[in-house]
Write a protein that holds these residues in place. Structure first.
Motif, PDB file in Angstrom:
ATOM      1  N   LEU A   1       4.450  -0.031   9.451  1.00  0.00           N
ATOM      2  CA  LEU A   1       5.839   0.342   9.246  1.00  0.00           C
ATOM      3  C   LEU A   1       6.516  -0.601   8.257  1.00  0.00           C
ATOM      4  CD1 LEU A   1       8.156   2.202   9.887  1.00  0.00           C
ATOM      5  CD2 LEU A   1       8.677   0.836  11.911  1.00  0.00           C
ATOM      6  N   TYR A   2       6.175  -1.876   8.310  1.00  0.00           N
ATOM      7  CA  TYR A   2       6.704  -2.808   7.313  1.00  0.00           C
ATOM      8  C   TYR A   2       6.320  -2.345   5.896  1.00  0.00           C
ATOM      9  CZ  TYR A   2       8.305  -6.467  10.544  1.00  0.00           C
ATOM     10  OH  TYR A   2       8.999  -7.192  11.488  1.00  0.00           O
ATOM     11  N   GLN A   3       5.063  -1.899   5.759  1.00  0.00           N
ATOM     12  CA  GLN A   3       4.616  -1.458   4.441  1.00  0.00           C
ATOM     13  C   GLN A   3       5.357  -0.200   3.996  1.00  0.00           C
ATOM     14  OE1 GLN A   3       0.357  -1.035   4.588  1.00  0.00           O
ATOM     15  NE2 GLN A   3       0.070  -3.087   5.453  1.00  0.00           N
ATOM     16  N   ILE A   4       5.546   0.743   4.904  1.00  0.00           N
ATOM     17  CA  ILE A   4       6.247   1.984   4.550  1.00  0.00           C
ATOM     18  C   ILE A   4       7.665   1.678   4.076  1.00  0.00           C
ATOM     19  CG2 ILE A   4       7.238   4.108   5.508  1.00  0.00           C
ATOM     20  CD1 ILE A   4       4.784   4.300   7.306  1.00  0.00           C
ATOM     21  N   LEU A   5       8.354   0.802   4.801  1.00  0.00           N
ATOM     22  CA  LEU A   5       9.750   0.505   4.483  1.00  0.00           C
ATOM     23  C   LEU A   5       9.895  -0.554   3.402  1.00  0.00           C
ATOM     24  CD1 LEU A   5      11.218   0.483   8.119  1.00  0.00           C
ATOM     25  CD2 LEU A   5      11.088   2.379   6.493  1.00  0.00           C
TER      26      LEU A   5
ATOM     27  N   LEU B   1       0.800  -1.209   0.000  1.00  0.00           N
ATOM     28  CA  LEU B   1       0.000   0.000   0.000  1.00  0.00           C
ATOM     29  C   LEU B   1       0.836   1.264   0.000  1.00  0.00           C
ATOM     30  CD1 LEU B   1      -2.782  -1.021   2.537  1.00  0.00           C
ATOM     31  CD2 LEU B   1      -2.870  -1.094   0.042  1.00  0.00           C
ATOM     32  N   ALA B   2       2.048   1.182   0.485  1.00  0.00           N
ATOM     33  CA  ALA B   2       2.864   2.399   0.591  1.00  0.00           C
ATOM     34  C   ALA B   2       3.190   2.965  -0.763  1.00  0.00           C
ATOM     35  CB  ALA B   2       4.157   2.084   1.341  1.00  0.00           C
ATOM     36  N   ALA B   3       3.181   2.138  -1.792  1.00  0.00           N
ATOM     37  CA  ALA B   3       3.497   2.628  -3.131  1.00  0.00           C
ATOM     38  C   ALA B   3       2.260   3.061  -3.882  1.00  0.00           C
ATOM     39  CB  ALA B   3       4.226   1.529  -3.913  1.00  0.00           C
TER      40      ALA B   3
ATOM     41  N   ARG C   1       0.634   4.896   5.410  1.00  0.00           N
ATOM     42  CA  ARG C   1       1.648   5.942   5.475  1.00  0.00           C
ATOM     43  C   ARG C   1       2.108   6.251   6.892  1.00  0.00           C
ATOM     44  NH1 ARG C   1      -2.058   8.327   1.996  1.00  0.00           N
ATOM     45  NH2 ARG C   1      -2.523  10.020   3.440  1.00  0.00           N
ATOM     46  N   VAL C   2       1.519   5.660   7.911  1.00  0.00           N
ATOM     47  CA  VAL C   2       1.927   5.908   9.290  1.00  0.00           C
ATOM     48  C   VAL C   2       2.163   4.570   9.989  1.00  0.00           C
ATOM     49  CG1 VAL C   2       1.301   6.931  11.507  1.00  0.00           C
ATOM     50  CG2 VAL C   2       0.596   8.042   9.383  1.00  0.00           C
ATOM     51  N   GLY C   3       3.319   4.430  10.604  1.00  0.00           N
ATOM     52  CA  GLY C   3       3.644   3.217  11.355  1.00  0.00           C
ATOM     53  C   GLY C   3       4.381   3.565  12.628  1.00  0.00           C
ATOM     54  N   SER C   4       4.529   2.579  13.516  1.00  0.00           N
ATOM     55  CA  SER C   4       5.197   2.817  14.793  1.00  0.00           C
ATOM     56  C   SER C   4       6.211   1.713  15.054  1.00  0.00           C
ATOM     57  CB  SER C   4       4.164   2.877  15.926  1.00  0.00           C
ATOM     58  OG  SER C   4       3.468   1.639  16.019  1.00  0.00           O
TER      59      SER C   4
END
Length: 473
Positions: free
Chosen positions: A122-126, A91-93, A103-106
């Motif tokens: 956070l896994y998705q963002i990175l 989803l981040a892309a 777009r927001v993770g911890s």
């Protein structure tokens, strides 16, 4: 995740659903209003101010969309914590309109047990496999863009050693090579001895937000450069025009004329809607033998190049008139000059040669309003000789007409912007209606003042010139 709360401090209660619903409604209403403003901006990119307006609206819409999604999350309550499947979509892309969760993770790092815990977002963002172990603080820089690693290392070190909160941005490189911008906020969690035991952080993908901000900055800089260029061009055009047009603005009597001398006055009226200077001119020049050259004209276009072309045309006109060229033949040469120019242009002009000894006026026109003749309180427009616009066709010939003037007669030469087109009446008729007031005037300057009282305050779409010559005894 947030820092741990002490046992004697209860957690804050979530807001009432009705309050959040009201905020969501206000946010969506504001987003609709901003979108309406955005649609009003031109989309062809030709206007720097329009591009700047659209970029600002895009940025505002992006932030309002984020706020809407934040509030929707707040209304729905915290999502269930569950591990993401290995084949979860990336989803981040996705596009900026996708869920805020992408777009927001911890993350939390336990320094005592050397453990790391990441949220699925956070896994998705990175761009990491959710089944892989979370990276420790010493491994995290391996995901960061080479140029930003020192920045991240410095922020983490300050947090762990000096207890400073983390608040900064850096770029990450995802496994596929895509570079994203991440904003990280975090704080240390201290143990009973004041040493850092844990560190938590919230990371947000702000790539789209930064892209919109860059667009705003770029369009703002482009708008500033455009305005600076426009101001410089206008200043140069004004200076060039002032250097070329006659320096007199009040009445003028040419020094070497005898009986039948002319009392002259003129005025230049700039456009009220388009700041750059146009190609309008007026001129009065005493010729060898005591004759007088009178001319007004208009070169199409605006700006420095047009003002420069006007200066060239006026210089050629003066030179040929000094050599004795008659008005009809003179306009023919000017037509050839424009036809041979590197930058094609069109122009209109009326050119008169007044002989004070006989009080005769020879004149020719090139697609231009004819001079108006006022006598004994009435006015008329003489029949115009043939003449097409300058630069319209090669080898054009121009006819020539003559008028015999009397003492007290008044000639009015003007460009077609003098009487605004939206006035709804015939321009020539409105000028001829000034005949009784001209008859009462004592000087050419008073006649120009009359014209200014009638037309000077009008909203005009183009520049204009007026030149008045009054036959003296």
């Amino acid at each position: 995740m947030p820092p741990h709360l002490s046992a004697d401090r209860p957690a804050a209660q979530p807001p009432r659903p009705g309050t959040v619903d009201a905020l969501i409604s206000q946010t969506r209403r504001l987003r609709g209003e901003v979108d309406a403003v955005r649609r009003e901006a031109p989309e062809d990119g030709s206007d720097p101010e329009g591009r700047w307006q659209r970029a600002l609206c895009d940025l505002a819409l992006h932030q309002l969309s984020d706020l809407d999604e934040h509030l929707a999350q707040l209304r729905a309550g915290p999502p269930p914590v569950a591990a993401e499947p290995a084949d979860a979509p990336d989803l981040a892309a996705s596009s900026p309109g996708d869920s805020l969760l992408s777009r927001v993770g911890s993350a939390e790092w336990n320094l005592l047990r050397d453990e790391a815990s990441w949220s699925g977002e956070l896994y998705q963002i990175l761009g990491r496999d959710p089944s892989a172990p979370a990276l420790g603080l010493d491994e995290l820089p391996s995901l960061v863009h080479d140029e930003d690693r020192a920045l991240l290392t410095g922020m983490v070190t300050d947090c762990l050693i000096d207890g400073k909160p983390i608040d900064g941005e850096f770029r990450i490189r995802r496994p596929g090579g895509e570079v994203r911008t991440v904003h990280m906020m975090g704080e240390p969690v201290l143990d009973a001895h004041g040493s850092t035991a844990q560190m938590w952080a919230v990371l947000r993908d702000v790539s789209e937000l930064r892209r919109h901000r860059r667009a705003v900055h770029e369009t703002r800089d482009s708008l500033r450069r455009h305005r600076d260029h426009t101001q410089t061009e206008h200043r140069l055009a004004v200076e060039l025009q002032e250097a070329v047009l006659p320096p007199w603005r009040g009445s003028l009597r040419l020094p070497r004329q005898g009986p039948g001398t002319l009392d002259l006055a003129a005025r230049y009226l700039p456009s009220s809607s388009t700041p750059p200077i146009g190609g309008d001119w007026y001129d009065a020049l005493e010729l060898p033998g005591g004759d007088t050259l009178l001319s007004v004209g208009d070169l199409t276009g605006r700006g420095v190049s047009v003002a420069s072309g006007m200066a060239t045309l006026l210089g050629a006109l003066r030179g040929m008139a000094m050599a004795g060229t008659e008005p009809g033949r003179l306009l023919g040469w000017l037509n050839q000059l424009l036809d041979a120019s590197v930058q094609p242009a069109l122009g209109s002009a009326v050119c008169c040669r007044y002989r004070p000894v006989t009080r005769t006026l020879s004149w020719a026109q090139a697609g231009h309003p004819a001079p108006l003749l006022f006598r004994d309180g009435t006015g008329r427009m003489p029949a115009a000789p043939d003449g097409v616009l300058l630069g319209a066709t090669s080898g054009a010939s121009y006819g020539q007409a003559e008028e015999t003037l009397r003492e007290g007669d008044l000639l009015l030469l003007h460009t077609d912007g003098l009487v605004p087109r939206h006035s709804g009446t015939d321009a020539v008729r409105r000028l001829l209606d000034l005949a009784p007031r001209f008859h009462e005037a004592r000087t050419a300057q008073e006649c120009v003042r009359t014209v200014m009282e009638e037309f000077g305050e009008c909203e005009r779409e183009d520049d204009a010139c007026v030149l008045i010559a009054r036959v003296m005894s």
